[in-house]
Design a protein around this motif. Structure first.
Motif, short mmCIF file in Angstrom:
data_model
loop_
_atom_site.label_atom_id
_atom_site.label_comp_id
_atom_site.label_asym_id
_atom_site.label_seq_id
_atom_site.Cartn_x
_atom_site.Cartn_y
_atom_site.Cartn_z
N LYS A 17 0.82 -1.21 0.00
CA LYS A 17 0.00 0.00 0.00
C LYS A 17 0.85 1.26 0.00
N HIS A 24 -1.08 8.76 10.23
CA HIS A 24 -1.01 9.19 11.63
C HIS A 24 -2.29 9.90 12.08
N VAL A 26 -5.04 9.60 10.81
CA VAL A 26 -6.10 8.59 10.69
C VAL A 26 -6.25 7.77 11.98
N HIS A 142 2.04 -2.01 15.63
CA HIS A 142 1.48 -0.65 15.53
C HIS A 142 0.87 -0.11 16.80
N PRO A 145 -3.47 0.17 15.63
CA PRO A 145 -3.61 0.40 14.19
C PRO A 145 -4.98 0.95 13.82
N SER A 146 -5.00 1.87 12.87
CA SER A 146 -6.28 2.45 12.43
C SER A 146 -7.04 1.45 11.58
N ASP A 149 -3.91 0.07 6.86
CA ASP A 149 -2.98 -0.84 6.19
C ASP A 149 -3.67 -2.17 5.86
#
Ligand code: MEV
Length: 304
Positions: A17, A24, A26, A142, A145-146, A149
């Motif tokens: 990706k 960030h 996000v 992470h 993580p949002s 990814d």
């Protein structure tokens, strides 16, 4: 002696990706623009006698469920989320992307592995199951993580991502970009902490987060209308804000400065930062040959 037929294998593949805008931020609830790319990581899962393990050939890195390294724990979390902790599975992966380079290596590894294990065990996994497994394993790399990814390595093309609303396709083509690797691998978890610390403790933090939010909105428009000049200016501005948050690096800044010298409309770091890759927008005015020569001299490899 082996008790399992190692010719029975499950195979999985996932992409890589690029985050064009909004990394960030996000994590803190705003949207990001990302692109899912074809080439990432492929994995093969087979049964084995030993405790479950993973090996990534190009990175020469291995992990297993009896250990305590980040990769060991990520593997354990991945298998637990698929409810297969009682099976012995060996995963061998092959990667087209560098580790810790901001191109979604950990998510791609998680997705390819989950698909491979699912196929080996005939689990009929849904994409939500796979995304969940990736998020579980990624939480080790992470912290928080949002999910951008995980989404990007599974979906192709350009999209807007938000933690609450998920993926929304952008009806536009990916602009012409070059991707350069600093050669420095950095921990996304640490970068996320650095960004969050500045956001919470500097008076300008929220104002700069809000500017990223507006940049993302303006960038969607520039992508749809193919306004490359505006897109480049927004990329460079987004980079400057990420630098202010402390997640750029001298090499990433250097790549961006070199790009502008050769008439790129704009450039920025991509992903977690403090190393990894930068993306460079190209227009008909860009002196790509001159730029490539200087990047190569400085040791910045072109990837993807
Ligand atoms: C990492 O590729 C993107 C970050 O925004 C972290 C995340 O969204 O999980 C830095």
């Amino acid at each position: 002696m082996t008790f399992f037929d190692s010719s029975i294998a499950g195979r999985g593949e996932a992409g890589s990706k690029l985050i064009l805008f909004g990394e960030h931020a996000v994590v803190h609830g705003t949207s990001a623009i990302a692109a899912g790319l074809e080439k990432g990581i492929s994995a093969t899962a087979t049964f084995c006698d030993e405790p479950s393990s993973i090996y990534i050939k190009e990175w020469n890195i291995s992990g297993n469920v009896s250990g305590n390294s980040t990769l060991d724990i990520a593997l354990k979390k991945l298998l637990n989320s698929l409810f297969v902790k009682d099976k012995n599975i060996k995963i061998i992966a092959s990667s087209h992307i560098p580790p810790g380079g901001g191109l979604g290596s950990s998510a791609s590894l998680g997705a390819a592995s989950a698909i491979a294990v699912g196929r080996l065990l005939d689990l009929s996994l849904t994409s939500a199951d796979i995304e969940n497994a990736v998020k579980e394993s990624e939480s080790v790399f992470h912290n928080n993580p949002s999910g951008v990814d995980a989404a990007a390595v599974l979906y192709k093309g350009l999209f807007l991502f938000n933690k609450i609303t998920g993926v929304k396709k952008i009806e536009a083509e990916l602009p012409e970009l070059l991707v350069f690797d600093t050669g420095v691998s950095a921990s996304t978890a640490q970068s996320v902490d650095i960004f969050t610390d500045r956001l919470e403790n500097d008076l300008l933090g929220v104002q700069n987060l809000n500017r990223i939010k507006s940049i993302v909105e303006e960038a969607v428009n520039a992508l749809v209308t193919k306004d490359i000049g505006t897109l480049g200016a927004l990329m460079s501005e987004n980079h400057e804000i990420l630098k202010w948050f402390g997640v750029s690096s001298p090499e990433l800044d250097d790549i961006c400065n070199i790009s502008l010298k050769y008439f790129s409309p704009g450039a920025k770091m991509t992903g977690g930062g403090r190393g990894g890759c930068a993306i460079v927008l190209v227009s008909e005015k860009t002196d790509v040959n001159g730029m490539m020569m200087e990047m190569t001299q400085k040791g910045y490899k072109r990837v993807i």
